[in-house]
Design a protein around this motif. Structure first.
Motif, PDB file in Angstrom:
ATOM      1  N   ILE A  18       1.384   1.961  -3.567  1.00 59.76           N
ATOM      2  CA  ILE A  18       2.344   0.863  -3.408  1.00 59.76           C
ATOM      3  C   ILE A  18       1.599  -0.433  -3.111  1.00 59.76           C
ATOM      4  CG2 ILE A  18       4.225  -0.060  -1.982  1.00 59.76           C
ATOM      5  CD1 ILE A  18       5.114   2.203  -3.833  1.00 59.76           C
ATOM      6  N   VAL A  19       0.641  -0.366  -2.188  1.00 58.42           N
ATOM      7  CA  VAL A  19      -0.116  -1.564  -1.807  1.00 58.42           C
ATOM      8  C   VAL A  19      -1.027  -2.009  -2.950  1.00 58.42           C
ATOM      9  CG1 VAL A  19      -1.819  -2.511  -0.199  1.00 58.42           C
ATOM     10  CG2 VAL A  19       0.009  -1.023   0.654  1.00 58.42           C
ATOM     11  N   ARG A  20      -1.735  -1.070  -3.561  1.00 58.04           N
ATOM     12  CA  ARG A  20      -2.683  -1.406  -4.629  1.00 58.04           C
ATOM     13  C   ARG A  20      -1.997  -2.067  -5.819  1.00 58.04           C
ATOM     14  NH1 ARG A  20      -5.679   3.388  -7.411  1.00 58.04           N
ATOM     15  NH2 ARG A  20      -4.325   4.211  -5.827  1.00 58.04           N
ATOM     16  N   LEU A  24      -0.836  -7.932  -4.328  1.00 60.19           N
ATOM     17  CA  LEU A  24      -1.167  -8.726  -3.143  1.00 60.19           C
ATOM     18  C   LEU A  24      -2.677  -8.729  -2.916  1.00 60.19           C
ATOM     19  CD1 LEU A  24       1.707  -7.518  -0.798  1.00 60.19           C
ATOM     20  CD2 LEU A  24       1.500  -9.747  -1.902  1.00 60.19           C
ATOM     21  N   PRO A  25      -3.183  -9.743  -2.214  1.00 60.36           N
ATOM     22  CA  PRO A  25      -4.633  -9.833  -1.983  1.00 60.36           C
ATOM     23  C   PRO A  25      -5.151  -8.741  -1.045  1.00 60.36           C
ATOM     24  CG  PRO A  25      -3.476 -11.538  -0.767  1.00 60.36           C
ATOM     25  CD  PRO A  25      -2.458 -10.856  -1.616  1.00 60.36           C
ATOM     26  N   GLU A  49       3.200  -5.756   1.910  1.00 58.70           N
ATOM     27  CA  GLU A  49       3.244  -7.080   2.537  1.00 58.70           C
ATOM     28  C   GLU A  49       1.829  -7.619   2.699  1.00 58.70           C
ATOM     29  OE1 GLU A  49       5.981  -8.775   3.393  1.00 58.70           O
ATOM     30  OE2 GLU A  49       7.391  -7.192   2.892  1.00 58.70           O
ATOM     31  N   PRO A  50       1.662  -8.946   2.628  1.00 56.41           N
ATOM     32  CA  PRO A  50       0.316  -9.512   2.779  1.00 56.41           C
ATOM     33  C   PRO A  50      -0.228  -9.411   4.207  1.00 56.41           C
ATOM     34  CG  PRO A  50       1.948 -11.247   2.501  1.00 56.41           C
ATOM     35  CD  PRO A  50       2.660  -9.948   2.299  1.00 56.41           C
ATOM     36  N   ARG A 125       9.077  -5.011  -4.370  1.00 57.25           N
ATOM     37  CA  ARG A 125       7.796  -5.669  -4.192  1.00 57.25           C
ATOM     38  C   ARG A 125       7.975  -6.875  -3.297  1.00 57.25           C
ATOM     39  NH1 ARG A 125       4.300  -8.201  -8.927  1.00 57.25           N
ATOM     40  NH2 ARG A 125       2.966  -9.359  -7.558  1.00 57.25           N
ATOM     41  N   GLY A 126       7.758  -6.688  -2.002  1.00 58.33           N
ATOM     42  CA  GLY A 126       7.765  -7.794  -1.059  1.00 58.33           C
ATOM     43  C   GLY A 126       9.122  -8.162  -0.511  1.00 58.33           C
TER      44      GLY A 126
END
Length: 133
Positions: A18-20, A24-25, A49-50, A125-126
């Motif tokens: 999910i994060v990858r 997001l940076p 989330e960032p 996403r976010g």
């Protein structure tokens, strides 16, 4: 105080993906908001989330950042988080050994005692899925 939570390899892999794939940076994490309710005892929302929001603490699990609000930290203490992928259901599950079985019969497929399921379709996403429509 961070919860004593067990995270299975399957749940870890799911959260990392999910994060990858969020775009997001580096340094982004997995936000998990858990509240009481639902047939299985939990309602949950999650997103990439960032950074953690105000009042959230970061649980680091083998380099994965999990952002947890206060209520989530309390509810997740002693819980095992897993990921189930079957032909009919796919999503995170939460097993709480202290949770009693649900007595209602409103669900066609009742969850096992202490298990909350989050469907893949609820991933956003976010932003919460309710804000995407």
């Amino acid at each position: 105080m961070l919860p004593n939570i067990q995270i299975t390899a399957a749940a870890d892999k799911f959260m990392r993906r999910i994060v990858r794939f969020s775009g997001l940076p580096e340094g982004a994490g997995f936000r998990l908001l858990v509240s009481e309710g639902g047939c299985s005892g939990y309602n949950a929302e999650f997103s990439a989330e960032p950074a953690p929001r105000e009042g959230e603490q970061t649980l680091e699990h083998q380099g994965l950042k999990i952002f947890l609000p206060a209520e989530s930290r309390l509810l997740l203490d002693g819980v095992t988080m897993d990921f189930a992928d079957t032909p009919t259901k796919s999503g995170l599950t939460f097993v709480n050994p202290k949770q009693s079985a649900c007595a209602c019969s409103s669900s066609v497929e009742a969850a096992p005692p202490g298990v909350a399921r989050i469907e893949i379709g609820s991933i956003s996403r976010g932003r919460p899925a309710s804000l995407l429509s």
